[in-house]
Design an enzyme around this catalytic site. Structure first.
Site, PDB file in Angstrom:
ATOM      1  N   GLY A  10       7.387  -3.219  -3.361  1.00  0.00           N
ATOM      2  CA  GLY A  10       7.965  -3.034  -2.023  1.00  0.00           C
ATOM      3  C   GLY A  10       8.029  -4.361  -1.284  1.00  0.00           C
ATOM      4  O   GLY A  10       7.924  -4.414  -0.059  1.00  0.00           O
ATOM      5  N   GLY A  13      10.221  -4.963   1.823  1.00  0.00           N
ATOM      6  CA  GLY A  13      10.005  -4.148   3.025  1.00  0.00           C
ATOM      7  C   GLY A  13       9.335  -4.958   4.125  1.00  0.00           C
ATOM      8  O   GLY A  13       9.023  -6.139   3.963  1.00  0.00           O
ATOM      9  N   ASP A  35      10.789  -5.264  -6.138  1.00  0.00           N
ATOM     10  CA  ASP A  35      11.447  -4.358  -5.186  1.00  0.00           C
ATOM     11  C   ASP A  35      12.752  -3.857  -5.786  1.00  0.00           C
ATOM     12  O   ASP A  35      13.400  -4.557  -6.562  1.00  0.00           O
ATOM     13  CB  ASP A  35      11.734  -5.060  -3.855  1.00  0.00           C
ATOM     14  CG  ASP A  35      11.836  -4.060  -2.707  1.00  0.00           C
ATOM     15  OD1 ASP A  35      10.995  -4.094  -1.805  1.00  0.00           O
ATOM     16  OD2 ASP A  35      12.760  -3.197  -2.731  1.00  0.00           O
ATOM     17  N   ILE A  36      13.120  -2.648  -5.372  1.00  0.00           N
ATOM     18  CA  ILE A  36      14.387  -2.080  -5.840  1.00  0.00           C
ATOM     19  C   ILE A  36      15.563  -2.748  -5.115  1.00  0.00           C
ATOM     20  O   ILE A  36      16.669  -2.813  -5.626  1.00  0.00           O
ATOM     21  CB  ILE A  36      14.380  -0.544  -5.659  1.00  0.00           C
ATOM     22  CG1 ILE A  36      15.470   0.109  -6.497  1.00  0.00           C
ATOM     23  CG2 ILE A  36      14.487  -0.152  -4.194  1.00  0.00           C
ATOM     24  CD1 ILE A  36      15.232   1.587  -6.739  1.00  0.00           C
ATOM     25  N   ASP A  54      13.110  -0.746 -10.199  1.00  0.00           N
ATOM     26  CA  ASP A  54      12.516   0.489  -9.707  1.00  0.00           C
ATOM     27  C   ASP A  54      11.095   0.656 -10.282  1.00  0.00           C
ATOM     28  O   ASP A  54      10.911   0.499 -11.495  1.00  0.00           O
ATOM     29  CB  ASP A  54      13.429   1.627 -10.218  1.00  0.00           C
ATOM     30  CG  ASP A  54      13.101   2.963  -9.619  1.00  0.00           C
ATOM     31  OD1 ASP A  54      11.973   3.136  -9.125  1.00  0.00           O
ATOM     32  OD2 ASP A  54      13.974   3.851  -9.671  1.00  0.00           O
ATOM     33  N   TYR A 154       5.992  12.606   3.084  1.00  0.00           N
ATOM     34  CA  TYR A 154       5.402  11.264   3.053  1.00  0.00           C
ATOM     35  C   TYR A 154       3.884  11.341   3.305  1.00  0.00           C
ATOM     36  O   TYR A 154       3.099  10.713   2.590  1.00  0.00           O
ATOM     37  CB  TYR A 154       6.102  10.428   4.120  1.00  0.00           C
ATOM     38  CG  TYR A 154       5.507   9.083   4.425  1.00  0.00           C
ATOM     39  CD1 TYR A 154       5.685   8.006   3.568  1.00  0.00           C
ATOM     40  CD2 TYR A 154       4.797   8.872   5.620  1.00  0.00           C
ATOM     41  CE1 TYR A 154       5.165   6.752   3.882  1.00  0.00           C
ATOM     42  CE2 TYR A 154       4.286   7.631   5.936  1.00  0.00           C
ATOM     43  CZ  TYR A 154       4.460   6.571   5.061  1.00  0.00           C
ATOM     44  OH  TYR A 154       3.944   5.335   5.372  1.00  0.00           O
TER      45      TYR A 154
HETATM   46  C1  AKB Z   1       6.496   6.094   9.369  1.00  0.00           C
HETATM   47  O1  AKB Z   1       6.858   6.250  10.535  1.00  0.00           O
HETATM   48  O2  AKB Z   1       6.897   6.790   8.429  1.00  0.00           O
HETATM   49  C2  AKB Z   1       5.501   5.026   9.067  1.00  0.00           C
HETATM   50  C3  AKB Z   1       4.120   5.584   8.984  1.00  0.00           C
HETATM   51  C4  AKB Z   1       3.597   6.456  10.049  1.00  0.00           C
HETATM   52  O3  AKB Z   1       3.428   5.297   8.056  1.00  0.00           O
HETATM   53  N1  AKB Z   1       5.523   4.010  10.075  1.00  0.00           N
END
Ligand code: AKB
Length: 339
Positions: A10, A13, A35-36, A54, A154
């Site tokens: 990453g 990023g 990084d991709i 990837d 996430y």
């Molecule tokens: C997001 O907003 O997805 C990130 C996090 C909270 O890890 N900044």
């Protein structure tokens, strides 16, 4: 023989930019950036090698495995919370599957060179899931073990990867005759919302804070997608990078847990707006709440308890609320948009 390497996934990023610059300043010369997305030249110049691809590409990982002897991994690659909600299956593949694959690669590396691989993992306040605004407002600083019920893909991925890291570090192949022949030294920080003066995040749900500031500085209108009294913990990029380095350097015997909250300052969206107006009185910011993104932010704590990080590895932010704006964000962002 393979060349030694510090692997950073990453790398293109937000955190990758900040971290690579800082590691290069510290004189780390064996950085391998992965990084991709294409890795920009400024980052590339600070690394020994850049690999475009990837983390789910088996052949690519095998190539890295065969070319480098890796002692430290900063595994930053992830799809952030808002983007992950649009493509939850892909997010699971990248965030959970990619982390599992890198942990396996780290185990194999450590078997080759006989030393534990330090595996640095940025987790997130998204690992928490409070049931809603009312509970959030009535809850004080949240400890690592509380409210671990994430409501986003996430957040689920981050929490699961924290467990995977702990498993690989402490329990991997626990029934094998010789279960000590590997070694991962997994260290993880649950980051609050990040604000960088240099880069803008993409695909996150804490993004309204950096977006508001960058829009004001670049003379653009901005519609903030949460209501004014929404409070979250934030940290500026130099402190986030410091935290990663400080935890990376901490003596193993001082670390009583694998995941640590860190905290710097906590602000409402309106407080950020007011601070922006002090600096850019013409800023055109209004509030256009998005009910669904608001619900995600309402599931994340307003403040976290970082006492374990302070006690175990001496965490202390350099930038409080005032210093974050007056010493870092405002001067750096002004110079960024002045040319
Ligand atoms: C997001 O907003 O997805 C990130 C996090 C909270 O890890 N900044």
């Amino acid at each position: 023989m393979r060349q030694t390497a510090t692997l950073i996934t990453g790398a293109s990023g937000e955190m990758g930019h900040g971290l690579i610059g800082r590691l290069a300043e510290e004189g780390i010369e064996d950085l391998v950036a992965l990084d991709i997305r294409p890795i920009d030249q400024r980052i590339g110049n600070q690394c020994k090698a850049c690999v475009n691809g990837d983390i789910l590409d088996e052949r690519l990982l095998e190539r890295i495995q065969s070319e480098y002897e890796i002692h430290t991994v900063y595994h930053l690659a992830a799809l952030l919370s808002t983007r992950a909600e649009f493509t939850p299956d892909a997010a699971h593949r990248v965030n959970a599957g990619g982390t599992l694959r890198l942990l396996q690669m780290a185990v194999e590396q450590s078997q080759w060179h006989g030393r534990p691989v330090k595996f640095m993992f940025p987790s997130s306040i998204a690992a928490y899931g409070l049931p809603g605004r009312e509970v959030k407002q009535g809850t004080g600083r949240v400890r690592e073990t509380e409210w671990n019920f994430p409501t986003t893909m996430y957040g689920c991925n981050k929490l699961y990867c924290e467990h995977l890291g702990r498993y690989y570090a402490n329990h991997y192949r626990q029934l094998a005759v010789d279960s000590s022949s590997h070694g991962i030294d997994f260290r993880c920080i649950r980051f609050p919302g990040l604000i960088s003066a240099v880069t803008l995040p993409s695909g996150g749900t804490t993004d309204y804070a950096p977006e508001m500031i960058h829009a004001a500085a670049s003379g653009q209108k901005y519609g903030c997608f949460v209501v004014p009294d929404t409070r979250l913990p934030f940290i500026v990029m130099p402190d986030a990078v410091n935290a990663l380095l400080q935890l990376q350097e901490a003596p193993r015997e001082n670390l009583r847990q694998t995941e640590y909250n860190i905290s710097s300052f906590s602000m409402t969206a309106d407080e950020i707006h007011q601070r922006i107006l002090e600096e850019w009185p013409q800023a055109e910011i209004d509030f256009k709440p998005d009910r669904k993104r608001q619900a995600i932010v309402d599931s994340w704590p307003a403040e976290v308890d970082d006492s374990a990080a302070r006690a175990d590895w001496g965490w202390a932010p350099r930038y409080d609320k005032e210093a974050a704006f007056s010493q870092y964000l405002i001067p750096r962002i002004k110079s960024r948009y002045s040319g």
